[in-house]
Design a protein around this motif. Structure first.
Motif, PDB file in Angstrom:
ATOM      1  N   LEU A  80       0.851  -1.176   0.000  1.00 32.34           N
ATOM      2  CA  LEU A  80       0.000   0.000   0.000  1.00 32.34           C
ATOM      3  C   LEU A  80       0.892   1.233   0.000  1.00 32.34           C
ATOM      4  N   VAL A  81       0.624   2.159  -0.920  1.00 28.74           N
ATOM      5  CA  VAL A  81       1.382   3.409  -0.977  1.00 28.74           C
ATOM      6  C   VAL A  81       0.413   4.539  -0.638  1.00 28.74           C
ATOM      7  N   TYR A  82       0.834   5.398   0.300  1.00 30.69           N
ATOM      8  CA  TYR A  82      -0.024   6.518   0.673  1.00 30.69           C
ATOM      9  C   TYR A  82       0.790   7.767   0.962  1.00 30.69           C
ATOM     10  N   ALA A  83       0.108   8.908   0.844  1.00 25.97           N
ATOM     11  CA  ALA A  83       0.705  10.192   1.197  1.00 25.97           C
ATOM     12  C   ALA A  83       0.125  10.592   2.545  1.00 25.97           C
ATOM     13  N   TYR A  84       1.008  11.045   3.427  1.00 26.99           N
ATOM     14  CA  TYR A  84       0.586  11.446   4.767  1.00 26.99           C
ATOM     15  C   TYR A  84       0.794  12.949   4.924  1.00 26.99           C
ATOM     16  N   PHE A  85      -0.289  13.644   5.197  1.00 30.16           N
ATOM     17  CA  PHE A  85      -0.258  15.086   5.408  1.00 30.16           C
ATOM     18  C   PHE A  85      -0.458  15.330   6.896  1.00 30.16           C
ATOM     19  N   GLU A  86       0.650  15.470   7.600  1.00 28.31           N
ATOM     20  CA  GLU A  86       0.621  15.522   9.062  1.00 28.31           C
ATOM     21  C   GLU A  86      -0.192  16.698   9.593  1.00 28.31           C
ATOM     22  N   GLU A  87       0.030  17.905   9.059  1.00 26.39           N
ATOM     23  CA  GLU A  87      -0.664  19.086   9.570  1.00 26.39           C
ATOM     24  C   GLU A  87      -2.175  19.010   9.341  1.00 26.39           C
ATOM     25  N   GLU A  88      -2.574  18.402   8.223  1.00 29.55           N
ATOM     26  CA  GLU A  88      -3.997  18.294   7.902  1.00 29.55           C
ATOM     27  C   GLU A  88      -4.639  17.053   8.508  1.00 29.55           C
ATOM     28  N   LYS A  89      -3.803  16.194   9.096  1.00 28.66           N
ATOM     29  CA  LYS A  89      -4.276  14.897   9.629  1.00 28.66           C
ATOM     30  C   LYS A  89      -5.065  14.154   8.550  1.00 28.66           C
ATOM     31  N   GLU A  95      -1.797   3.853  -4.094  1.00 24.32           N
ATOM     32  CA  GLU A  95      -1.623   2.620  -4.861  1.00 24.32           C
ATOM     33  C   GLU A  95      -1.724   1.406  -3.950  1.00 24.32           C
ATOM     34  N   LEU A  96      -2.290   0.326  -4.497  1.00 20.08           N
ATOM     35  CA  LEU A  96      -2.407  -0.949  -3.803  1.00 20.08           C
ATOM     36  C   LEU A  96      -2.090  -2.033  -4.812  1.00 20.08           C
ATOM     37  N   TYR A  97      -1.145  -2.908  -4.476  1.00 17.98           N
ATOM     38  CA  TYR A  97      -0.780  -3.974  -5.413  1.00 17.98           C
ATOM     39  C   TYR A  97      -0.183  -5.152  -4.668  1.00 17.98           C
ATOM     40  N   ASP A 101       2.485  -9.149  -8.734  1.00 18.25           N
ATOM     41  CA  ASP A 101       1.940  -8.498  -9.925  1.00 18.25           C
ATOM     42  C   ASP A 101       2.876  -7.426 -10.478  1.00 18.25           C
ATOM     43  N   LYS A 102       3.609  -6.790  -9.603  1.00 21.32           N
ATOM     44  CA  LYS A 102       4.570  -5.776 -10.033  1.00 21.32           C
ATOM     45  C   LYS A 102       5.660  -5.636  -8.984  1.00 21.32           C
ATOM     46  N   GLU A 103       6.836  -5.258  -9.434  1.00 22.00           N
ATOM     47  CA  GLU A 103       7.992  -5.248  -8.544  1.00 22.00           C
ATOM     48  C   GLU A 103       8.016  -4.057  -7.595  1.00 22.00           C
ATOM     49  N   ASN A 104       7.731  -2.864  -8.125  1.00 29.31           N
ATOM     50  CA  ASN A 104       7.827  -1.644  -7.320  1.00 29.31           C
ATOM     51  C   ASN A 104       6.618  -0.744  -7.501  1.00 29.31           C
ATOM     52  N   GLU A 105       6.555   0.252  -6.631  1.00 29.61           N
ATOM     53  CA  GLU A 105       5.476   1.234  -6.711  1.00 29.61           C
ATOM     54  C   GLU A 105       5.567   2.022  -8.020  1.00 29.61           C
ATOM     55  N   ASP A 106       4.437   2.582  -8.415  1.00 27.85           N
ATOM     56  CA  ASP A 106       4.350   3.375  -9.639  1.00 27.85           C
ATOM     57  C   ASP A 106       4.704   4.821  -9.300  1.00 27.85           C
ATOM     58  N   ARG A 107       5.976   5.166  -9.459  1.00 28.33           N
ATOM     59  CA  ARG A 107       6.438   6.509  -9.097  1.00 28.33           C
ATOM     60  C   ARG A 107       5.769   7.582  -9.948  1.00 28.33           C
ATOM     61  N   GLU A 108       5.453   7.240 -11.177  1.00 27.47           N
ATOM     62  CA  GLU A 108       4.781   8.206 -12.049  1.00 27.47           C
ATOM     63  C   GLU A 108       3.393   8.548 -11.489  1.00 27.47           C
ATOM     64  N   ARG A 109       2.684   7.545 -11.012  1.00 28.05           N
ATOM     65  CA  ARG A 109       1.366   7.780 -10.414  1.00 28.05           C
ATOM     66  C   ARG A 109       1.498   8.672  -9.183  1.00 28.05           C
ATOM     67  N   ILE A 110       2.505   8.409  -8.368  1.00 31.11           N
ATOM     68  CA  ILE A 110       2.714   9.220  -7.163  1.00 31.11           C
ATOM     69  C   ILE A 110       2.974  10.669  -7.553  1.00 31.11           C
ATOM     70  N   LEU A 111       3.865  10.879  -8.504  1.00 36.50           N
ATOM     71  CA  LEU A 111       4.186  12.249  -8.940  1.00 36.50           C
ATOM     72  C   LEU A 111       2.979  12.920  -9.571  1.00 36.50           C
ATOM     73  N   ASP A 112       2.180  12.174 -10.333  1.00 36.34           N
ATOM     74  CA  ASP A 112       0.965  12.739 -10.947  1.00 36.34           C
ATOM     75  C   ASP A 112       0.008  13.245  -9.872  1.00 36.34           C
ATOM     76  N   TYR A 113      -0.068  12.523  -8.760  1.00 38.56           N
ATOM     77  CA  TYR A 113      -0.957  12.946  -7.682  1.00 38.56           C
ATOM     78  C   TYR A 113      -0.550  14.322  -7.154  1.00 38.56           C
ATOM     79  N   PHE A 114       0.740  14.572  -7.063  1.00 37.91           N
ATOM     80  CA  PHE A 114       1.226  15.824  -6.493  1.00 37.91           C
ATOM     81  C   PHE A 114       1.268  16.982  -7.478  1.00 37.91           C
TER      82      PHE A 114
END
Length: 115
Positions: A80-89, A95-97, A101-114
Motif C-alpha cells: 500500500l502506498v499513501y501520502a501522509y499530510f501531518e498538519e492536515e491529519k 496505490e495498492l498492489y 503483480d509488479k515489482e515496485n510502486e508506480d512513481r509516475e502515479r505518485i508524482l501525478d498525484y502531487f
C-alpha cells in the motif's frame, strides 16, 4: 482523527484485488486503525519513499496481514502506498498492489498525484 481519501487509480487497484482477496476490505480497515495511531513510517512494516522530489511524506506499507492469504500473516505480499499530510491529519491512498503483480510502486502515479 485522521481523514482517509483514495485517488481514482487506487480505487481501481482495490476493485481488482478485492475480487482475488475477499477479505481485503476488512484487512484494510485494520490497516486504517493502525494508521490512525501510527501514521508515520515504521520499519520493517513501512518505509518512506524518498527521491521523489515532493516535500510530502509518501510511505509504502510492505507488511499487510490479509486473511485471504492463509498462513502468510503480515508477509502476504500486498503493498500500500499513501501520502501522509501531518498538519492536515489526512492520508491519501495512492496505490495498492501485490508484489507478484509488479515489482515496485508506480512513481509516475505518485508524482501525478502531487501535480
Amino acid at each position: 482523527m485522521i481523514v482517509f481519501e483514495e485517488i481514482a487509480p487506487y480505487k481501481k487497484d482495490f476493485k481488482t484485488l478485492v475480487k482475488k482477496y475477499k477479505t481485503l476490505a476488512d484487512d484494510l480497515e485494520t490497516v486504517k486503525k493502525v494508521l490512525c495511531v501510527l501514521p508515520e513510517d515504521r520499519p520493517p512494516f513501512s518505509f518512506r519513499i524518498d527521491n521523489l522530489g515532493v516535500s510530502n511524506c509518501v510511505i509504502k506499507v510492505k507488511k499487510i496481514a490479509c486473511k485471504s492469504l492463509k498462513g502468510k500473516g503480515v508477509n502476504s505480499g500486498l503493498r500500500l502506498v499513501y501520502a501522509y499530510f501531518e498538519e492536515e491529519k489526512r492520508i491519501v491512498f495512492i496505490e495498492l498492489y501485490h508484489k507478484n503483480d509488479k515489482e515496485n510502486e508506480d512513481r509516475e502515479r505518485i508524482l501525478d498525484y502531487f501535480k
